[in-house]
Scaffold this active site. Sequence first.
Site, PDB file in Angstrom:
ATOM      1  N   TRP A 136       9.099   5.451   4.424  1.00 34.13           N
ATOM      2  CA  TRP A 136       8.184   4.325   4.700  1.00 34.13           C
ATOM      3  C   TRP A 136       8.871   3.044   4.199  1.00 34.13           C
ATOM      4  O   TRP A 136       9.367   3.017   3.068  1.00 34.13           O
ATOM      5  CB  TRP A 136       6.883   4.590   3.949  1.00 34.13           C
ATOM      6  N   ASP A 218       4.309  10.245  -3.137  1.00 33.27           N
ATOM      7  CA  ASP A 218       3.435   9.332  -2.405  1.00 33.27           C
ATOM      8  C   ASP A 218       2.449  10.216  -1.646  1.00 33.27           C
ATOM      9  O   ASP A 218       2.839  10.979  -0.758  1.00 33.27           O
ATOM     10  CB  ASP A 218       4.258   8.471  -1.443  1.00 33.27           C
ATOM     11  N   LYS A 257      -6.185   6.252   4.709  1.00 41.90           N
ATOM     12  CA  LYS A 257      -6.215   7.054   5.931  1.00 41.90           C
ATOM     13  C   LYS A 257      -7.326   8.093   5.877  1.00 41.90           C
ATOM     14  O   LYS A 257      -8.082   8.240   6.817  1.00 41.90           O
ATOM     15  CB  LYS A 257      -4.887   7.785   6.140  1.00 41.90           C
TER      16      LYS A 257
HETATM   17  C1  LMR Z   1       2.143   2.659   8.391  1.00 36.30           C
HETATM   18  O1  LMR Z   1       3.163   3.184   7.925  1.00 36.30           O
HETATM   19  O2  LMR Z   1       2.038   2.286   9.556  1.00 36.30           O
HETATM   20  C2  LMR Z   1       0.936   2.456   7.509  1.00 36.30           C
HETATM   21  O3  LMR Z   1       1.090   3.179   6.333  1.00 36.30           O
HETATM   22  C3  LMR Z   1       0.639   1.026   7.312  1.00 36.30           C
HETATM   23  C4  LMR Z   1       1.556   0.383   6.298  1.00 36.30           C
HETATM   24  O4  LMR Z   1       1.057  -0.072   5.265  1.00 36.30           O
HETATM   25  O5  LMR Z   1       2.767   0.326   6.528  1.00 36.30           O
END
Ligand code: LMR
Length: 420
Positions: A136, A218, A257
């Site tokens: 992420w 996470d 979520k």
């Molecule tokens: C995503 O990865 O799209 C979501 O978790 C929103 C974010 O905060 O990036």
Amino acid sequence: MGSMPTSHFSGLAAPPRDEIFELLGQFRRDTYPERVNLSAGVYCTDEGEPMPLQVVRQAETAIYQAADPHRHDYGAIEGDAAFLALARDFTFSTACSADRVVSVQTVSGSGANHTGARFLADNLRPRRVWLSDPTWVNHDLIWQTVGVAVHYYPYYNAKTRSFDFDGMVAKLEAEAEANDVVLLHACAHNPTGLDPTQEQWKAIAQLCQRKSLFPFFDNAYQGFASGDPDHDAWAVRHFAQLQGPALEMGVAQSFSKNMGLYGHRTGAFHLVTTGEGSMSAARESITANLAMIVRSEFSMSPRFGSDIAKTILGSKALTAEWYTELQVMSSRLISMRKALYDALVRLGTPGSWVHIVNQIGMFSYTGLTTPEVVYLRQKYHIYMHSSGRISMAGLNTKNVEYVASAIHEVRSNPSVMTSA
Ligand code: LMR
């Protein structure tokens, strides 16, 4: 009239804007009737609408009806103790005793990642943090912000479109050192949708024990990935219940979520300690240090989302209803995986697409290239991250054929990209 003084900021370089939220903004401004948002991970119904959970609506009503005169007061800096105890038990259940865990309320998952990273940077002083490649996007930014050197372990094998367990273990085995932090996704890995098996998790845990690495989970999708919160918490609980030696670790928890509380920024950071020695003094000191971070940055976390989560988690009946809604959301995502896969196979779209059904959670890492992603946005108004990650939640029975046909066009005839 004197000349205007030069601004201190006139030479300021602009860092790149966050791509996920930039795309969301572009999508919201787009008026094309068939536009499709597959960028940010936000659950939508089959009608493409946001879905406030029924159970959340019930909790909201109960909170308004109770009209507690203190409902707008300041809370404690470390957060609402009752919410934190429920959030902790939802995460760990009986995997470790409650007195091993120190918890602080945070501004959802990003806040939990940041608070944990700041605390560890100051007090564990790791030489490095190891992130999965890819991960992420915010993980990288958060750890850079706290001044810890960011390194990557292999995670995704692009050839086989599968989790590169051997690559991950070999890298950490060879290069990670005691006290390094290893960031792990508890379930529904973002962006790849690929999780280790339970046997692989056991081996990763042993590696952390043997090399004295510090796991940091996470945990943003508990219950949302499989529909079963206990199943999705398996890895976190396995690490937490290990003995000989017990592992210390961090867990960043989000209710964005699984309860759909995105904008309410509801979460917690849990620090699991070994529980050895005089832990009551250490707990007090850990809490005080976490509280100092929270106080200096935002004083305390918002309370409405945590009041909702507390109402649900504190009631057996509401929790049971919530679990049913988690099933509904996760099943819809699984059915969209199948619908997209079936449509691509039916069209005979070049490439292998079985990974779409094998991945889990909010996202699919499609294998679409950045030029393909750009073309799909410009020609078809389909918005997705440049890595080829799509949010399954943006697909529905009305748009899945449209998306599959667009992918089919660009894959079957790549020259359309240059002629566009
Ligand atoms: C995503 O990865 O799209 C979501 O978790 C929103 C974010 O905060 O990036």
